[in-house]
Write a protein that holds these residues in place. Structure first.
Motif, PDB file in Angstrom:
ATOM      1  N   ILE A 114       0.860  -1.185   0.000  1.00  0.00           N
ATOM      2  CA  ILE A 114       0.000   0.000   0.000  1.00  0.00           C
ATOM      3  C   ILE A 114       0.892   1.229   0.000  1.00  0.00           C
ATOM      4  CG2 ILE A 114      -1.997  -1.042   1.126  1.00  0.00           C
ATOM      5  CD1 ILE A 114      -1.029   0.051   3.789  1.00  0.00           C
ATOM      6  N   GLY A 115       0.337   2.352  -0.449  1.00  0.00           N
ATOM      7  CA  GLY A 115       1.105   3.590  -0.505  1.00  0.00           C
ATOM      8  C   GLY A 115       1.797   3.752  -1.834  1.00  0.00           C
ATOM      9  N   THR A 162       5.903   8.839  -8.682  1.00  0.00           N
ATOM     10  CA  THR A 162       5.082   8.722  -7.485  1.00  0.00           C
ATOM     11  C   THR A 162       5.861   9.121  -6.241  1.00  0.00           C
ATOM     12  OG1 THR A 162       3.900   6.899  -8.541  1.00  0.00           O
ATOM     13  CG2 THR A 162       3.609   7.148  -6.172  1.00  0.00           C
ATOM     14  N   LEU A 163       7.146   8.790  -6.182  1.00  0.00           N
ATOM     15  CA  LEU A 163       7.948   9.154  -5.033  1.00  0.00           C
ATOM     16  C   LEU A 163       7.957  10.656  -4.806  1.00  0.00           C
ATOM     17  CD1 LEU A 163      11.047   6.783  -5.268  1.00  0.00           C
ATOM     18  CD2 LEU A 163       9.487   6.993  -3.341  1.00  0.00           C
ATOM     19  N   GLN A 164       7.929  11.407  -5.887  1.00  0.00           N
ATOM     20  CA  GLN A 164       7.934  12.853  -5.766  1.00  0.00           C
ATOM     21  C   GLN A 164       6.630  13.360  -5.156  1.00  0.00           C
ATOM     22  OE1 GLN A 164      10.513  14.575  -6.352  1.00  0.00           O
ATOM     23  NE2 GLN A 164      11.736  13.712  -8.002  1.00  0.00           N
ATOM     24  N   GLU A 165       5.555  12.588  -5.304  1.00  0.00           N
ATOM     25  CA  GLU A 165       4.236  13.062  -4.898  1.00  0.00           C
ATOM     26  C   GLU A 165       3.675  12.258  -3.726  1.00  0.00           C
ATOM     27  OE1 GLU A 165       2.168  12.370  -8.478  1.00  0.00           O
ATOM     28  OE2 GLU A 165       3.220  13.915  -9.614  1.00  0.00           O
ATOM     29  N   ALA A 166       4.517  11.477  -3.028  1.00  0.00           N
ATOM     30  CA  ALA A 166       4.038  10.562  -1.995  1.00  0.00           C
ATOM     31  C   ALA A 166       3.387  11.304  -0.837  1.00  0.00           C
ATOM     32  CB  ALA A 166       5.192   9.714  -1.478  1.00  0.00           C
ATOM     33  N   GLU A 167       2.289  10.745  -0.360  1.00  0.00           N
ATOM     34  CA  GLU A 167       1.595  11.296   0.794  1.00  0.00           C
ATOM     35  C   GLU A 167       1.596  10.258   1.917  1.00  0.00           C
ATOM     36  OE1 GLU A 167      -2.295  12.542  -0.224  1.00  0.00           O
ATOM     37  OE2 GLU A 167      -1.621  14.100  -1.641  1.00  0.00           O
ATOM     38  N   THR A 168       1.731  10.729   3.139  1.00  0.00           N
ATOM     39  CA  THR A 168       1.744   9.812   4.270  1.00  0.00           C
ATOM     40  C   THR A 168       0.321   9.393   4.638  1.00  0.00           C
ATOM     41  OG1 THR A 168       1.680  11.633   5.858  1.00  0.00           O
ATOM     42  CG2 THR A 168       3.853  10.814   5.212  1.00  0.00           C
ATOM     43  N   PHE A 169       0.210   8.259   5.272  1.00  0.00           N
ATOM     44  CA  PHE A 169      -1.051   7.776   5.821  1.00  0.00           C
ATOM     45  C   PHE A 169      -0.749   7.180   7.195  1.00  0.00           C
ATOM     46  CE2 PHE A 169       0.804   4.485   3.159  1.00  0.00           C
ATOM     47  CZ  PHE A 169       0.810   3.369   3.994  1.00  0.00           C
ATOM     48  N   GLU A 224       2.007   3.759  13.110  1.00  0.00           N
ATOM     49  CA  GLU A 224       2.971   4.674  12.508  1.00  0.00           C
ATOM     50  C   GLU A 224       2.300   5.495  11.422  1.00  0.00           C
ATOM     51  OE1 GLU A 224       6.053   5.326  13.156  1.00  0.00           O
ATOM     52  OE2 GLU A 224       6.810   3.640  14.366  1.00  0.00           O
ATOM     53  N   LYS A 225       3.042   6.538  10.984  1.00  0.00           N
ATOM     54  CA  LYS A 225       2.736   7.203   9.732  1.00  0.00           C
ATOM     55  C   LYS A 225       3.749   6.707   8.714  1.00  0.00           C
ATOM     56  CE  LYS A 225       0.474  11.433  11.268  1.00  0.00           C
ATOM     57  NZ  LYS A 225       0.481  12.921  11.224  1.00  0.00           N
ATOM     58  N   ALA A 226       3.292   6.424   7.504  1.00  0.00           N
ATOM     59  CA  ALA A 226       4.176   5.843   6.505  1.00  0.00           C
ATOM     60  C   ALA A 226       3.769   6.313   5.120  1.00  0.00           C
ATOM     61  CB  ALA A 226       4.120   4.318   6.576  1.00  0.00           C
ATOM     62  N   VAL A 227       4.662   6.058   4.161  1.00  0.00           N
ATOM     63  CA  VAL A 227       4.331   6.295   2.759  1.00  0.00           C
ATOM     64  C   VAL A 227       4.180   4.977   2.011  1.00  0.00           C
ATOM     65  CG1 VAL A 227       5.415   8.561   2.656  1.00  0.00           C
ATOM     66  CG2 VAL A 227       6.772   6.523   2.121  1.00  0.00           C
ATOM     67  N   MET A 228       4.619   3.881   2.658  1.00  0.00           N
ATOM     68  CA  MET A 228       4.472   2.577   2.020  1.00  0.00           C
ATOM     69  C   MET A 228       4.593   1.473   3.061  1.00  0.00           C
ATOM     70  SD  MET A 228       6.497   0.871  -1.243  1.00  0.00           S
ATOM     71  CE  MET A 228       8.058   0.494  -0.458  1.00  0.00           C
TER      72      MET A 228
END
Length: 305
Positions: free
Chosen positions: A140-141, A170-177, A190-194
């Motif tokens: 995910i992410g 996508t790495l340039q535009e990654a958002e945390t979840f 945690e908060k993560a991007v992937m």
């Protein structure tokens, strides 16, 4: 030599006739010499391979998958729910063929067909995600975003390069979840991007920087990527082939587990073996030694010891 009373060969019936005739011609001779009865089935639409494996797979001693990771994913989902799973073989004919690489299957069709004739069989772990299954990876992410961003027309021309182009974008535009996970009874928030779960060893034809593992060790590797950027990407790529990940930065958390449950805020699309069609929350369970696959040479790192 291995011998099979009957076998089912599943291939993409929508592929170009001339190309498919050539591909089949490269392998039929080897297959007919070790299969008393060989049935060919050309898929006609998406999910057709899954349906045929579910309905007919149990009637055959051997199921042969001629295709790429998407076709393998469909067939695994058709076979995994059967009470008795047939022996399964892969003839790699896709863009990346990552799961076949994990099983040390030759990427040449003729050599892969010969492996069916002379190779050994291993019972391989498969992972259940809710009511679906995956063989190679789940994510995910960033990774799911990358898969969704791949332009199919470009993929057809440039193959695996399109995956990397999409991933970089996508790495340039990654958002945390935010996610909450229970990993073999250990709570992680945690908060993560992937979040990436590896059952196989390859993605996009590149070998993952994992320690030596067996096909049927009963666990998956779970990676939590806490921060995006090229610094992280370089860190992971630098570890390729070493069997180690630099976790000191705190950007990567690594677990091995038999079971995991994950819920996220907001809801995340999930990527299974390059196919994106389910969402969080999920429950994952490793099904140990679930499907017998024909595999190649002994695992390289173990053989070298």
């Amino acid at each position: 030599m291995n011998r099979y009373s009957n076998a089912l060969l599943i291939y993409n019936g929508k592929a170009g006739q001339e190309d498919m005739d050539s591909t089949l011609g490269d392998c039929i001779g080897e297959l007919t010499s070790c299969c008393d009865e060989l049935t060919l089935y050309g898929t006609k639409s998406k999910s057709d391979a899954e349906r045929i494996c579910r309905e007919k797979g149990g009637n055959y001693e051997l199921v042969i998958i001629l295709g790429g990771d998407g076709t393998v994913h469909e067939c695994v989902n058709g076979l995994a729910g059967l009470p008795v799973r047939p022996k399964t073989a892969i003839l790699p004919a896709g863009t990346c063929n990552d799961f076949s690489r994990s099983l040390m299957i030759p990427q040449n069709i003729k050599q892969a067909a010969r492996l069916i004739k002379y190779g050994r069989t291993e019972e391989i772990d498969i992972v259940r995600e809710n009511d679906r299954y995956f063989s190679n990876f789940w994510g995910i992410g960033i990774i799911a975003d990358a898969s969704q961003n791949v332009n199919e027309a470009v993929k057809g021309v440039f193959g695996k390069i399109s995956y990397y182009l999409s991933a970089f974008q996508t790495l340039q535009e990654a958002e945390t979840f935010t996610f909450k996970a229970d990993i073999d009874g250990k709570s992680v928030e945690e908060k993560a991007v992937m979040v990436f779960v590896a059952n196989g060893r390859f993605i996009g034809t590149s070998e993952l920087p994992l320690p030596p593992q067996k096909y049927n060790d009963g666990v998956v590797d779970i990676f939590i990527i806490k921060e995006a950027g090229f610094k992280l990407l370089k860190e992971v790529l630098a570890a390729k082939g070493t069997g180690k990940l630099n976790e000191k930065s705190g950007e990567i958390l690594h677990f091995q587990a038999k079971n995991a449950s994950i819920e996220t805020t907001p809801v995340q699309s999930t990527d299974m073996d390059g196919e994106v069609y389910t969402d969080t929350p999920v429950q994952m369970d490793v099904l140990n030694r679930h499907i017998p696959f024909i595999v190649g040479e002994e695992e390289r790192k173990e053989a070298a010891e």
